[in-house]
Motif scaffolding. Structure first.
Motif, PDB file in Angstrom:
ATOM      1  N   ARG A   1     -23.041 -41.927  51.903  1.00 26.40           N
ATOM      2  CA  ARG A   1     -23.484 -43.173  51.684  1.00 26.40           C
ATOM      3  C   ARG A   1     -22.581 -44.198  52.611  1.00 26.40           C
ATOM      4  O   ARG A   1     -21.763 -43.486  53.283  1.00 26.40           O
ATOM      5  CB  ARG A   1     -22.546 -43.413  50.165  1.00 26.40           C
ATOM      6  CG  ARG A   1     -21.419 -43.622  50.100  1.00 26.40           C
ATOM      7  CD  ARG A   1     -20.374 -44.106  48.856  1.00 26.40           C
ATOM      8  NE  ARG A   1     -19.257 -43.701  48.784  1.00 26.40           N
ATOM      9  CZ  ARG A   1     -18.989 -42.390  48.204  1.00 26.40           C
ATOM     10  NH1 ARG A   1     -19.845 -41.356  47.964  1.00 26.40           N
ATOM     11  NH2 ARG A   1     -17.503 -41.842  48.276  1.00 26.40           N
ATOM     12  N   PRO A   2     -22.758 -45.223  52.726  1.00 29.75           N
ATOM     13  CA  PRO A   2     -21.943 -46.411  53.574  1.00 29.75           C
ATOM     14  C   PRO A   2     -20.590 -46.074  52.999  1.00 29.75           C
ATOM     15  O   PRO A   2     -20.377 -46.119  51.863  1.00 29.75           O
ATOM     16  CB  PRO A   2     -22.622 -47.786  53.232  1.00 29.75           C
ATOM     17  CG  PRO A   2     -24.022 -47.340  52.689  1.00 29.75           C
ATOM     18  CD  PRO A   2     -23.836 -46.230  52.094  1.00 29.75           C
TER      19      PRO A   2
ATOM     20  N   ASP B   1     -14.501 -50.931  41.580  1.00 31.98           N
ATOM     21  CA  ASP B   1     -15.435 -49.743  41.038  1.00 31.98           C
ATOM     22  C   ASP B   1     -15.632 -48.772  42.130  1.00 31.98           C
ATOM     23  O   ASP B   1     -16.706 -48.057  41.971  1.00 31.98           O
ATOM     24  CB  ASP B   1     -16.733 -50.714  40.551  1.00 31.98           C
ATOM     25  CG  ASP B   1     -17.495 -49.841  39.779  1.00 31.98           C
ATOM     26  OD1 ASP B   1     -16.825 -49.231  38.767  1.00 31.98           O
ATOM     27  OD2 ASP B   1     -18.988 -49.822  39.353  1.00 31.98           O
TER      28      ASP B   1
ATOM     29  N   PHE C   1     -14.072 -45.679  44.238  1.00 26.58           N
ATOM     30  CA  PHE C   1     -12.747 -44.730  44.443  1.00 26.58           C
ATOM     31  C   PHE C   1     -11.947 -44.631  45.698  1.00 26.58           C
ATOM     32  O   PHE C   1     -10.859 -44.586  45.570  1.00 26.58           O
ATOM     33  CB  PHE C   1     -13.361 -43.274  44.133  1.00 26.58           C
ATOM     34  CG  PHE C   1     -13.808 -42.975  42.616  1.00 26.58           C
ATOM     35  CD1 PHE C   1     -12.762 -42.772  41.826  1.00 26.58           C
ATOM     36  CD2 PHE C   1     -15.223 -42.722  42.194  1.00 26.58           C
ATOM     37  CE1 PHE C   1     -13.162 -42.628  40.182  1.00 26.58           C
ATOM     38  CE2 PHE C   1     -15.453 -42.546  40.884  1.00 26.58           C
ATOM     39  CZ  PHE C   1     -14.567 -42.508  40.011  1.00 26.58           C
ATOM     40  N   ASP C   2     -12.983 -44.704  46.879  1.00 29.73           N
ATOM     41  CA  ASP C   2     -12.430 -44.412  47.963  1.00 29.73           C
ATOM     42  C   ASP C   2     -11.439 -45.690  48.466  1.00 29.73           C
ATOM     43  O   ASP C   2     -11.297 -46.835  47.921  1.00 29.73           O
ATOM     44  CB  ASP C   2     -13.430 -44.316  49.204  1.00 29.73           C
ATOM     45  CG  ASP C   2     -13.945 -43.050  48.771  1.00 29.73           C
ATOM     46  OD1 ASP C   2     -13.594 -41.947  48.159  1.00 29.73           O
ATOM     47  OD2 ASP C   2     -15.091 -42.469  49.481  1.00 29.73           O
TER      48      ASP C   2
ATOM     49  N   LYS D   1     -19.601 -42.135  54.865  1.00 27.49           N
ATOM     50  CA  LYS D   1     -19.022 -40.901  54.343  1.00 27.49           C
ATOM     51  C   LYS D   1     -19.885 -39.614  54.147  1.00 27.49           C
ATOM     52  O   LYS D   1     -21.183 -39.926  53.785  1.00 27.49           O
ATOM     53  CB  LYS D   1     -18.517 -41.057  52.817  1.00 27.49           C
ATOM     54  CG  LYS D   1     -17.406 -39.985  52.704  1.00 27.49           C
ATOM     55  CD  LYS D   1     -16.761 -40.226  51.416  1.00 27.49           C
ATOM     56  CE  LYS D   1     -15.697 -39.209  51.087  1.00 27.49           C
ATOM     57  NZ  LYS D   1     -15.079 -39.126  49.725  1.00 27.49           N
TER      58      LYS D   1
ATOM     59  N   PHE E   1      -7.894 -41.709  47.397  1.00 31.39           N
ATOM     60  CA  PHE E   1      -8.318 -42.679  46.488  1.00 31.39           C
ATOM     61  C   PHE E   1      -7.388 -43.817  46.444  1.00 31.39           C
ATOM     62  O   PHE E   1      -6.145 -43.577  46.925  1.00 31.39           O
ATOM     63  CB  PHE E   1      -8.542 -42.196  44.997  1.00 31.39           C
ATOM     64  CG  PHE E   1      -9.486 -41.290  44.842  1.00 31.39           C
ATOM     65  CD1 PHE E   1     -10.737 -41.159  45.778  1.00 31.39           C
ATOM     66  CD2 PHE E   1      -9.466 -40.421  43.411  1.00 31.39           C
ATOM     67  CE1 PHE E   1     -11.816 -40.326  45.284  1.00 31.39           C
ATOM     68  CE2 PHE E   1     -10.585 -39.858  43.201  1.00 31.39           C
ATOM     69  CZ  PHE E   1     -11.838 -39.581  44.064  1.00 31.39           C
TER      70      PHE E   1
ATOM     71  N   PRO F   1     -12.313 -47.081  39.574  1.00 30.89           N
ATOM     72  CA  PRO F   1     -12.670 -46.532  38.150  1.00 30.89           C
ATOM     73  C   PRO F   1     -11.681 -45.730  37.321  1.00 30.89           C
ATOM     74  O   PRO F   1     -11.217 -44.326  38.154  1.00 30.89           O
ATOM     75  CB  PRO F   1     -14.019 -46.054  38.331  1.00 30.89           C
ATOM     76  CG  PRO F   1     -14.545 -46.469  39.854  1.00 30.89           C
ATOM     77  CD  PRO F   1     -13.213 -46.601  40.455  1.00 30.89           C
TER      78      PRO F   1
ATOM     79  N   ARG G   1     -19.473 -54.880  43.291  1.00 31.67           N
ATOM     80  CA  ARG G   1     -19.158 -53.566  42.589  1.00 31.67           C
ATOM     81  C   ARG G   1     -19.122 -52.685  43.769  1.00 31.67           C
ATOM     82  O   ARG G   1     -18.461 -51.518  43.675  1.00 31.67           O
ATOM     83  CB  ARG G   1     -20.229 -53.122  41.758  1.00 31.67           C
ATOM     84  CG  ARG G   1     -20.434 -54.054  40.504  1.00 31.67           C
ATOM     85  CD  ARG G   1     -21.104 -53.357  39.480  1.00 31.67           C
ATOM     86  NE  ARG G   1     -22.446 -53.242  39.608  1.00 31.67           N
ATOM     87  CZ  ARG G   1     -23.283 -52.564  38.771  1.00 31.67           C
ATOM     88  NH1 ARG G   1     -22.842 -52.499  37.350  1.00 31.67           N
ATOM     89  NH2 ARG G   1     -24.312 -52.257  39.250  1.00 31.67           N
ATOM     90  N   ARG G   2     -19.631 -52.884  44.844  1.00 29.54           N
ATOM     91  CA  ARG G   2     -19.603 -51.937  46.159  1.00 29.54           C
ATOM     92  C   ARG G   2     -20.035 -52.525  47.383  1.00 29.54           C
ATOM     93  O   ARG G   2     -20.779 -53.351  47.445  1.00 29.54           O
ATOM     94  CB  ARG G   2     -20.075 -50.682  45.830  1.00 29.54           C
ATOM     95  CG  ARG G   2     -21.648 -50.899  46.003  1.00 29.54           C
ATOM     96  CD  ARG G   2     -22.374 -49.434  46.030  1.00 29.54           C
ATOM     97  NE  ARG G   2     -23.956 -49.733  45.762  1.00 29.54           N
ATOM     98  CZ  ARG G   2     -24.372 -49.165  44.529  1.00 29.54           C
ATOM     99  NH1 ARG G   2     -23.780 -48.739  43.854  1.00 29.54           N
ATOM    100  NH2 ARG G   2     -25.919 -49.700  44.501  1.00 29.54           N
TER     101      ARG G   2
ATOM    102  N   ARG H   1     -21.735 -45.550  31.038  1.00 26.03           N
ATOM    103  CA  ARG H   1     -21.736 -46.979  31.063  1.00 26.03           C
ATOM    104  C   ARG H   1     -22.948 -47.560  30.705  1.00 26.03           C
ATOM    105  O   ARG H   1     -23.224 -48.877  30.769  1.00 26.03           O
ATOM    106  CB  ARG H   1     -21.397 -47.820  32.056  1.00 26.03           C
ATOM    107  CG  ARG H   1     -19.771 -47.427  32.538  1.00 26.03           C
ATOM    108  CD  ARG H   1     -19.624 -48.441  33.635  1.00 26.03           C
ATOM    109  NE  ARG H   1     -18.261 -47.989  34.788  1.00 26.03           N
ATOM    110  CZ  ARG H   1     -18.290 -48.280  35.844  1.00 26.03           C
ATOM    111  NH1 ARG H   1     -19.076 -49.145  36.548  1.00 26.03           N
ATOM    112  NH2 ARG H   1     -17.210 -47.760  36.539  1.00 26.03           N
TER     113      ARG H   1
ATOM    114  N   TYR I   1     -21.854 -40.354  42.761  1.00 29.20           N
ATOM    115  CA  TYR I   1     -22.160 -39.568  44.185  1.00 29.20           C
ATOM    116  C   TYR I   1     -21.432 -38.291  43.932  1.00 29.20           C
ATOM    117  O   TYR I   1     -20.661 -37.992  42.962  1.00 29.20           O
ATOM    118  CB  TYR I   1     -21.406 -40.428  45.070  1.00 29.20           C
ATOM    119  CG  TYR I   1     -22.255 -41.496  45.875  1.00 29.20           C
ATOM    120  CD1 TYR I   1     -23.257 -41.299  46.828  1.00 29.20           C
ATOM    121  CD2 TYR I   1     -21.986 -42.806  45.383  1.00 29.20           C
ATOM    122  CE1 TYR I   1     -24.095 -42.282  47.378  1.00 29.20           C
ATOM    123  CE2 TYR I   1     -22.832 -43.935  45.977  1.00 29.20           C
ATOM    124  CZ  TYR I   1     -23.743 -43.526  46.744  1.00 29.20           C
ATOM    125  OH  TYR I   1     -24.602 -44.614  47.380  1.00 29.20           O
TER     126      TYR I   1
END
Lengths: 306, 306, 306, 306
Positions: free
Chosen positions: C8-9, C49, C51-52, C72, C126, C131, C149-150, D249, D273
């Motif tokens: 993902r981005p 929302d 983690f990273d 990533k 993290f 979350p 959210r992202r 959720r 992910y």
């Protein structure tokens, strides 16, 4: 709140060039139901969430626009009382007998200084589909298309908006929820006869008797988005939106019926009370007043009327 | 619509056991704003979308419940007129001087046959935050928490619901939007003073003067969902919902404030007009009337009152 | 679905002219959280929302735009494998040691034929807020502002879009979810590394290395509407919307950060799978492809890049 | 993300007692379309937003439940590879020839330790209605009923959930997005083959081969509300909701088809992910894990399976 006087917009009579195309548009797309066709060919429509016989009349004509807008009043006595007040204000009043439109009682009619015909009536029969009354489900017929819940209001263009304001306040007991003033004077008014931010509105325009749009209410912004999808998928001519109005806060989208009449479907808007102060706008924020997100006007929105 | 008479629910005075916990609940969670604390320790709250000085009063007490609900009327003359009509109906009327609550004019008070104290008043000062009036943005303060837009209505429990119906209709000009009848007689009524499906409601109950819930209005079902998240995330005691009422069609969730007072936040519901027929429910569909999706009652919802 | 390759981005590094104004914009308005400020003054942001460690880096500079976008990948072995494939394709690869950005492992970097720097990395610590993992509530911190959210994707402008398509498909295992072809050739591509309709997109443009927008995901169309209110109420420069894209079906609004970088917040869009056919658009429907409701392009949207 | 392996849930075969009642339920209410009836009387259904030939098969039987769930894999080579891995794990594999279901290529089948039949296949023809591909509108057919966009996942009940977890992770490359552990061991698992929080889930249960529900995805919480209205208005047996799951959720409502098969329609849920940590739940918060708002279990939800 006392229960006399003008209750709400009752119906609007719209001129259409192609009757079947108009019926398809207002029923399949906007989500109204066809109640009946009259002997003179006029077609009567309503939302499944309205009790009264109809709220839109389609009349075949050679040019678009609207013939009249009628308000329902609480009682026959109100009709008589309003007739006296209108005449006293100096406007002639004419009488339309019960049954000129099926399901509707006698009406009184008059023309405002802006050149628009309005009517009042006190009696309407119910027609199907309508909301259930005993142990009611939320709908008697599943909503379809844009899911319009009611004919909500109309916006008219014409001269003498100041006089219209005076007349609607003094004679019909409306209140001005919002007004837009420019250095050249009063440009536009939004008038309420109840708890909605507007039941009718007027914008100053040199030519009398013009209609800007007739508007139908939806449940939510989600429905405005769905209406936008319908507009593109069925290749309906869109005017503006989805956006919000600064005035009334309504979340809205504008488009045209097949005859070129501008329609609006909208959701939301604040609750108005008679003791709410009139919201005022000036020329520095006209853009935001009309299109809250764009914050600028669209020339066509101001000039294209029927 | 004529503009005299009872306009709307004005405020409700709620008893709380822990003032700071109550303030946090009504402001941070429900989304109201704290206006001020009075000399006697009562705390005044409002939504940022309400003009008037306050709509909720928190009073420290040793047991939960509500002390009174007040309606705003359109004029001082209405106050006098209603006083006469109430007295003529046989209920004593008392007088609360202006300033007993900051920002509120003189009030008249009386007790209904169900044992509840109601009041009427005609004057309220504005307080901040309130909606903007000149070139207004949609809010002066960004909504927070559940985003409650107004104190909307209350539901009370007590005896003599029949007499309450008679009194509110004949004396205060309310109309009955919905009623629930069982073989044992009238069980519950939902009364409107304007265009909302209810401004106050009563359920038959042996003990007088009980409060079932005070309710706040949200913009949409999306906001009801967000309120539900807040309720769980902050470990607020939930009662029922998210669900819909058959009665009024409101989309709703119920929960308790830290003192045990039941709150509702809701969205939607149909638009009521004085010529709308009274929707009627009978004992065969009580479940659906109250909880439209569950279609069955929850014993606690019927019996837990404050 | 196998779990190797580009996931993902990960993050985008944005150049801003006024750091505090940028922080306020991305945190208070878009709804991100500030994680930390690095020793070199770069500021690290994330959604609650995600983690990273971070998904947006703000770097003070004298002109707007973005420095790089990083993806990533699933493992360190993927990093090595992709390095070989990139070099084999003919692009030089450089190495950024772990810790150049706090919380991020070693990165490999390269420049595409469109002139844009991309990076890959396999390791991120993290950071808070993130979350919850054990008995998780729906959020650890109540969402605020637009509630992003992202960091979801970016759209870049530059030459050689054909080569970019070939490179991302052959070397990075992306797939082309949608493409827009004109009589002059391939104009634009929307590329997916997973199940979203796009993770990165390119539009043909004479000048290399340009950024059109960075985009953040919202929960729903209701949130897009709320974002629009925030944009007007806080006088943020709006570009286009609320509207929908024909391409990806995303419901969207565009605006500018205080430095002139274009941002998007959007909701929805279809779920993409590797066996979904590539949606194709031609020049006859470019308007609908980009702005589904307006069905026409906006010159500024096509030409203003940073 | 590499594109090999299990892509997604492909179809589920559901046993129904009354075929016409089932067709009406899944098409008119849930919003699927009928693709065709096979020679053996099985009826094939799909959403208008799915490309592949069908996603639900209705089979007339004398008791409710589901016969099998099939996953689509990326290639024929994947089929062969998975067959070897399944056999190596110790499970027999059988072969279903292409055409046993119209539009679907050869399938391999096996039974998990929980007693459920699963299948894999690599080829599906497209059928109408499906998403448009060239200059696509957002839908080719206006959504109706609940507007289900896809068959999304199923939840099964049976023994040996630990072994199922091991098998799906090691052999099919799924990942465990969430798990629920009690002092008696692993109670339930939610498994993802892509970026959704779950594609299949299992709950420990003494009896093998049981189905808890098959689930369809909706666009938003607004649609969950509309689904709830449909459920009551058409007198469909509701199980639980509208509510949210703590796990995934998802915003959800459960109900039963006319044969007693439990259905879910839901919206939302986080994006998963492969590097997302497994969310874990323990017995102290089972209520919140399952029904996030109610925070307590409903006995029927746990025990009624088909």
């Amino acid at each position: 709140m006392a229960l006399t006087g003008v209750l709400r917009p009752g119906f609007v009579q719209v001129r259409v060039l192609d009757m079947q195309a108009a019926i398809d548009h207002y029923t399949k797309r906007i989500g109204l139901h066809e109640v009946m066709t009259g002997e003179d060919g006029r077609v009567y429509l309503k939302s499944g969430d309205e009790f009264d016989h109809h709220s839109v009349i389609l009349r075949k004509a050679d040019h678009a626009g609207s013939d009249l807008m009628s308000f329902k009043v609480a009682s026959e006595a109100d009709l008589d009382s309003f007739e006296k007040r209108i005449v006293a204000y100096g406007y002639p009043v004419d009488h339309v007998p019960a049954g000129e439109q099926p399901g509707i009682g006698r009406r009184i009619g008059f023309t405002t200084a802006s050149g628009h015909r309005f009517e009042l009536y006190a009696h309407a029969e119910f027609s199907e589909p309508k909301p259930l009354i005993h142990n009611p489900d939320v709908w008697s017929v599943e909503p379809h298309g844009m899911g319009a819940r009611r004919f909500d209001h109309a916006l008219f263009y014409g001269p003498n908006v100041d006089e219209n304001l005076d007349f609607f306040e003094k004679v019909l007991d409306f209140r001005c929820a919002e007004r837009l003033d420019t250095p050249d004077g009063l440009l536009a008014i939004w008038l309420s006869c109840g708890m909605k931010a507007h039941d009718v509105a007027f914008v100053k325009h040199p030519e009398p008797s013009k209609t800007h749009h007739v508007s139908f209410e939806l449940e939510s912004w989600a429905d405005v988005g769905h209406a936008a999808d319908i507009i593109t998928c069925y290749d309906i001519s869109r005017d503006v939106g989805p956006t919000r109005h600064g005035i009334t806060r309504g979340q809205t989208i504008y488009f045209f019926d097949p005859s070129g009449n501008r329609n609006e479907v909208f959701a939301g808007g604040y609750t108005y009370y008679p003791d709410s102060p009139t919201r005022t706008w000036d020329h520095t924020e006209i853009g935001k007043a009309i299109f809250y997100y764009e914050r600028q006007l669209n020339e066509a929105f101001l000039s294209v009327v029927t």
